[in-house]
Design a protein around this motif. Structure first.
Motif, short mmCIF file in Angstrom:
data_model
loop_
_atom_site.label_atom_id
_atom_site.label_comp_id
_atom_site.label_asym_id
_atom_site.label_seq_id
_atom_site.Cartn_x
_atom_site.Cartn_y
_atom_site.Cartn_z
N ALA A 8 0.88 -1.27 -0.15
CA ALA A 8 -0.04 0.04 -0.02
C ALA A 8 0.87 1.30 0.01
O ALA A 8 0.57 2.17 -0.61
N ALA A 9 1.97 1.19 0.90
CA ALA A 9 2.93 2.20 0.84
C ALA A 9 3.54 2.62 -0.45
O ALA A 9 3.75 3.75 -0.81
N ALA A 10 3.85 1.68 -0.93
CA ALA A 10 4.62 1.78 -2.49
C ALA A 10 3.83 2.31 -3.49
O ALA A 10 4.06 2.94 -4.37
N HIS A 11 2.48 2.15 -3.35
CA HIS A 11 1.41 2.59 -4.51
C HIS A 11 0.46 3.43 -4.04
O HIS A 11 -0.39 3.77 -4.64
N HIS A 12 0.76 4.25 -2.90
CA HIS A 12 -0.50 4.86 -2.15
C HIS A 12 -0.88 6.06 -3.11
O HIS A 12 -2.05 6.23 -3.18
N ARG A 13 0.05 6.55 -3.92
CA ARG A 13 -0.39 7.71 -4.79
C ARG A 13 -0.41 7.37 -6.21
O ARG A 13 -0.71 8.02 -6.91
N SER A 14 -0.69 6.21 -6.33
CA SER A 14 -0.57 5.58 -8.03
C SER A 14 -2.01 5.49 -8.35
O SER A 14 -3.05 5.11 -7.76
N THR A 15 -2.26 6.04 -9.67
CA THR A 15 -3.55 5.82 -9.88
C THR A 15 -3.80 4.67 -10.89
O THR A 15 -5.00 4.28 -11.01
N ARG A 16 -2.79 3.80 -11.15
CA ARG A 16 -2.95 2.53 -11.83
C ARG A 16 -3.42 1.50 -11.04
O ARG A 16 -4.14 0.42 -11.38
N ARG A 17 -2.99 1.31 -9.69
CA ARG A 17 -3.40 0.40 -8.71
C ARG A 17 -3.03 -0.75 -9.06
O ARG A 17 -3.57 -1.79 -8.80
N PRO A 18 -1.79 -1.18 -9.32
CA PRO A 18 -1.59 -2.57 -9.57
C PRO A 18 -1.51 -3.56 -8.56
O PRO A 18 -1.32 -4.68 -8.55
N HIS A 19 -1.31 -2.89 -7.35
CA HIS A 19 -1.09 -3.52 -6.19
C HIS A 19 -2.50 -4.17 -5.66
O HIS A 19 -2.42 -4.79 -4.57
N ILE A 20 -3.61 -3.80 -5.93
CA ILE A 20 -4.65 -4.15 -5.32
C ILE A 20 -4.99 -5.59 -5.14
O ILE A 20 -5.61 -5.81 -4.33
N LEU A 21 -4.64 -6.42 -5.95
CA LEU A 21 -4.98 -7.83 -5.92
C LEU A 21 -3.78 -8.46 -4.68
O LEU A 21 -4.36 -8.98 -3.74
N PRO A 22 -2.68 -8.31 -4.73
CA PRO A 22 -1.89 -8.64 -3.76
C PRO A 22 -2.12 -8.03 -2.20
O PRO A 22 -2.21 -8.86 -1.43
N PHE A 23 -2.64 -6.90 -2.37
CA PHE A 23 -2.76 -6.02 -1.02
C PHE A 23 -4.13 -6.99 -0.27
O PHE A 23 -4.00 -7.15 0.71
N PHE A 105 -13.44 -1.06 0.03
CA PHE A 105 -12.95 -0.06 0.85
C PHE A 105 -11.79 0.59 0.41
O PHE A 105 -11.05 -0.72 -0.26
N SER A 106 -11.38 1.49 0.37
CA SER A 106 -10.04 1.88 0.22
C SER A 106 -9.03 1.12 0.81
O SER A 106 -9.23 0.64 1.97
N ASP A 107 -7.74 1.44 0.14
CA ASP A 107 -6.65 0.58 0.87
C ASP A 107 -6.55 1.07 2.34
O ASP A 107 -6.29 0.30 3.27
N GLU A 108 -6.27 2.42 2.36
CA GLU A 108 -6.10 3.01 3.88
C GLU A 108 -7.16 2.75 4.95
O GLU A 108 -6.81 2.16 6.15
N PHE A 109 -8.42 2.58 4.57
CA PHE A 109 -9.55 2.13 5.67
C PHE A 109 -9.34 0.72 5.87
O PHE A 109 -9.63 0.39 6.82
#
Length: 132
Positions: A8-23, A105-109
Motif C-alpha cells: 500500500a505504501a509503495a503505491h499509495h499515490r498511484s492511479t493505476r493501482r496494480p497492487h490491489i490484488l496482492p494487497f 473499501f479504500s486501501d487505507e480504510f
C-alpha cells in the motif's frame, strides 16, 4: 500485515493501482489467520462448524464463530470483514482467472480496520509482545 502495508505504501499515490490484488489477498489471509487464532484460543472446534473443514476461507463464518465465542470488534472492522468475505472465499484476489471488478473499501480504510481487528484479537488472547 507488513506485506500489505509495504504494498500500500509503495503505491499509495498511484492511479493505476496494480497492487490491489496482492494487497487484498494479504489482508484476507491476515484476517482469516487472526480469526482462526482467536477460535483456537477460545477452544472452538471450527472443523465441525465450517463448510469446508479445516481450511475454509469463509471470513463471515469465522467471524460469526469468533463473535459467538466472545470476540468484540468495532462495526467498521465487521464491515471490512463482511465486504471481503465473498471475494476471499472465491479466491478473487488469489488467482488471476477469478479476478474481476469488485467493490472494496479504500486501501487505507481496509488496512486500518484490519490492524484494529488484529489488535483486538491480540488483546483478547493476551498476546501482547508484538502489539503496537
Amino acid at each position: 500485515m507488513e506485506g500489505a502495508a509495504a504494498i500500500a505504501a509503495a503505491h499509495h499515490r498511484s492511479t493505476r493501482r496494480p497492487h490491489i490484488l496482492p494487497f487484498f489477498l494479504l489482508i484476507g489471509f491476515a484476517l482469516e489467520n487472526g480469526l482462526k487464532a482467536y477460535l483456537q484460543y477460545a477452544g472452538v472446534d471450527k472443523t465441525k462448524k465450517i463448510d469446508r473443514p479445516p481450511l475454509a476461507h469463509n471470513l463471515n463464518q469465522l467471524l460469526e464463530l469468533a463473535v459467538d465465542a466472545g470476540l468484540i470488534l468495532s462495526p467498521n472492522s465487521i464491515k471490512v470483514i463482511d465486504s471481503l468475505s465473498e471475494y476471499h472465499l472465491q479466491h478473487q484476489f488469489r488467482y488471476p482467472k477469478n479476478s474481476g471488478t469488485v467493490e472494496v473499501f479504500s486501501d487505507e480504510f481496509t488496512y486500518g480496520r484490519t490492524d484494529d481487528t488484529l489488535a483486538s484479537i491480540a488483546r483478547a488472547i493476551n498476546y501482547l509482545p508484538q502489539l503496537r
